[in-house]
Design a protein around this motif. Structure first.
Motif, PDB file in Angstrom:
ATOM      1  N   ARG A 155       2.188 -10.446  -6.091  1.00 15.62           N
ATOM      2  CA  ARG A 155       0.904 -10.167  -5.442  1.00 15.62           C
ATOM      3  C   ARG A 155       0.651  -8.666  -5.430  1.00 15.62           C
ATOM      4  O   ARG A 155       1.570  -7.870  -5.276  1.00 15.62           O
ATOM      5  N   VAL A 156      -0.616  -8.310  -5.634  1.00 20.48           N
ATOM      6  CA  VAL A 156      -1.064  -6.925  -5.506  1.00 20.48           C
ATOM      7  C   VAL A 156      -2.259  -6.904  -4.554  1.00 20.48           C
ATOM      8  O   VAL A 156      -3.206  -7.672  -4.726  1.00 20.48           O
ATOM      9  N   GLN A 157      -2.209  -6.045  -3.532  1.00 21.38           N
ATOM     10  CA  GLN A 157      -3.306  -5.902  -2.574  1.00 21.38           C
ATOM     11  C   GLN A 157      -3.724  -4.434  -2.505  1.00 21.38           C
ATOM     12  O   GLN A 157      -2.869  -3.555  -2.393  1.00 21.38           O
ATOM     13  N   VAL A 158      -5.021  -4.199  -2.590  1.00 20.90           N
ATOM     14  CA  VAL A 158      -5.554  -2.841  -2.491  1.00 20.90           C
ATOM     15  C   VAL A 158      -6.446  -2.777  -1.257  1.00 20.90           C
ATOM     16  O   VAL A 158      -7.425  -3.523  -1.151  1.00 20.90           O
ATOM     17  N   TYR A 159      -6.096  -1.898  -0.319  1.00 17.54           N
ATOM     18  CA  TYR A 159      -6.832  -1.763   0.933  1.00 17.54           C
ATOM     19  C   TYR A 159      -7.685  -0.499   0.895  1.00 17.54           C
ATOM     20  O   TYR A 159      -7.220   0.567   0.491  1.00 17.54           O
ATOM     21  N   ALA A 160      -8.919  -0.635   1.332  1.00 16.78           N
ATOM     22  CA  ALA A 160      -9.787   0.527   1.492  1.00 16.78           C
ATOM     23  C   ALA A 160      -9.577   1.125   2.879  1.00 16.78           C
ATOM     24  O   ALA A 160      -9.103   0.454   3.806  1.00 16.78           O
ATOM     25  N   ARG A 161      -9.938   2.380   3.038  1.00 14.10           N
ATOM     26  CA  ARG A 161      -9.800   3.032   4.338  1.00 14.10           C
ATOM     27  C   ARG A 161     -10.711   2.359   5.365  1.00 14.10           C
ATOM     28  O   ARG A 161     -11.798   1.917   5.055  1.00 14.10           O
ATOM     29  N   SER A 162     -10.226   2.284   6.592  1.00 14.23           N
ATOM     30  CA  SER A 162     -10.981   1.680   7.703  1.00 14.23           C
ATOM     31  C   SER A 162     -11.290   0.213   7.449  1.00 14.23           C
ATOM     32  O   SER A 162     -12.333  -0.297   7.855  1.00 14.23           O
TER      33      SER A 162
END
Length: 382
Positions: free
Chosen positions: A216-223
């Motif tokens: 799995r790969v997860q990319v989180y944006a700020r806030s």
């Protein structure tokens, strides 16, 4: 776009400091980020093992609402930019594999079994027998995509390779050994940029605890509490798939056709030729500013390029079935959603999504990066 975003924002594992971030009781033996990186690259270099599974991609990038482009369906690359999409995979070897993309009321399958290859499109009840050698390295999602009816499939392994092969010392790295993905024990690497101008808060990469295959790969944006982009297995088995998964018989009433692999490739090449020529023209002036998480790509680009028009041709001369008009409508909607900006360098319009910002200047430049609009304005003035 999601692939490019991950590639741009990928951080270092070996170059940056290792921060212990184990939550709960470790299920797997503890490993440093450097050791996990070595294990993951070794697993990738040895090639895929027989396996099967279901991959789910979810994108919530905050892209402005755009008109539906002509010919864009639920399995098109454009459709993959929003919502959730599922891909089923069976792999028994380089000439024994199957990919299935379920739709709302349909399914598209590519089945390869030795010298037998079928493309099944349930929405039109059409089965196409592909004559010629089809191998896994030529399957959708790899370097040379065939056939055009299937999207360019992207698996967690492919995106993870982009993350693991890039380095940036300006990265905080965390390691967890107590994750569960698709029912399997997994390690998780957390990569977080320290530069405040990056739109990425962190990237989480889960590696299978036994095979070190990316799950799995997860990319989180700020806030943001939820991933802006995520792709991972919801179920996976690292055992050889049953032989019946690679057999196919056209159902009664189906339209059966035959087409050579060369014909399919030629058709795909013809459709891509105009885009490739345009891409080469733009790439001639492509350059990058910065490095790592805050890399910005700068290239010559204009509203005419955005509308998909060929220089010297008016609207409506390119494409079929109103695709040119649809591209123009999409360009108008995108520009309407953009925010005007200016500086000593001139003026332009900027569009920001959760993970990527793009600045189109009035003097014919396009700046793109996983950075804040303010960073793009700064780069535009250099």
């Amino acid at each position: 776009m999601p692939i490019a975003a991950v590639a741009v924002v990928a951080g270092a594992i070996g170059a940056g400091p290792v921060i212990a971030a184990v939550q709960g009781d470790p299920v797997l033996p503890e490993r440093t980020a450097e050791r996990l990186l070595a294990d993951a690259l070794k697993a990738a270099e040895s090639g895929p093992e027989p396996m099967s599974g279901t991959v789910l991609q979810t994108a919530s990038l905050g892209i402005p609402a755009l008109p539906q482009l002509s010919g864009t369906g639920g399995t098109s690359p454009a459709a993959l930019l929003t919502g959730s999409h599922e891909l089923k995979v069976w792999y028994g070897g380089e000439n024994r594999f199957r990919l299935a993309m379920p739709g709302r009321m349909s399914e598209t399958d590519l089945i390869v079994n030795g010298d037998q290859a079928w493309l099944w499109e349930s929405d039109s009840s059409t089965a196409t027998r592909i004559k010629g050698s089809v191998k896994a390295e030529n399957a959708p999602g790899n370097a040379t995509p065939h056939p055009g009816a299937l999207p360019t499939a992207t698996t967690p392994q492919q995106i993870a390779e982009e993350v693991l092969r890039r380095a940036d010392a300006d990265t905080a790295v965390g390691v967890s050994s107590s994750e569960k993905v698709a029912g399997r024990d997994a390690y998780q690497l957390t990569l977080a940029p320290r530069d405040a101008s990056s739109l990425v808060k962190e990237v989480k990469l889960a590696l299978d605890g036994e095979t070190f295959v990316p799950l799995r790969v997860q990319v989180y944006a700020r806030s943001a509490a939820e991933p802006a982009f995520e792709i991972g297995f919801t179920s996976v088995s690292f055992t050889p798939p049953a032989p019946e998964n690679f057999t196919f018989t056209p159902p009664p009433g189906a339209t059966v056709k035959e087409q050579s692999l060369d014909e399919l490739v030629e058709k795909a090449d013809t459709e891509a030729q105009a885009r490739q020529e345009k891409g080469e023209r733009l790439a001639d002036g492509l350059k990058t500013v910065g490095e790592g998480w805050t890399t910005v790509a700068v290239m010559p680009f204009s509203e005419q390029d955005l509308r998909g028009q060929v220089p010297g041709q008016g609207a409506g001369r390119q494409g079929q079935g109103g695709q040119e008009d649809a591209s123009g409508a999409a360009a108008d909607a995108l520009l309407e959603a953009a925010t005007p900006v200016s500086g000593p360098w001139g003026s332009g319009k900027v569009v920001r999504t959760k993970l990527v910002s793009a600045l189109l200047t009035d003097d014919g430049r396009l700046l793109v990066g996983a950075v804040t609009p303010e960073k793009l304005v700064e780069v535009a003035g250099r």
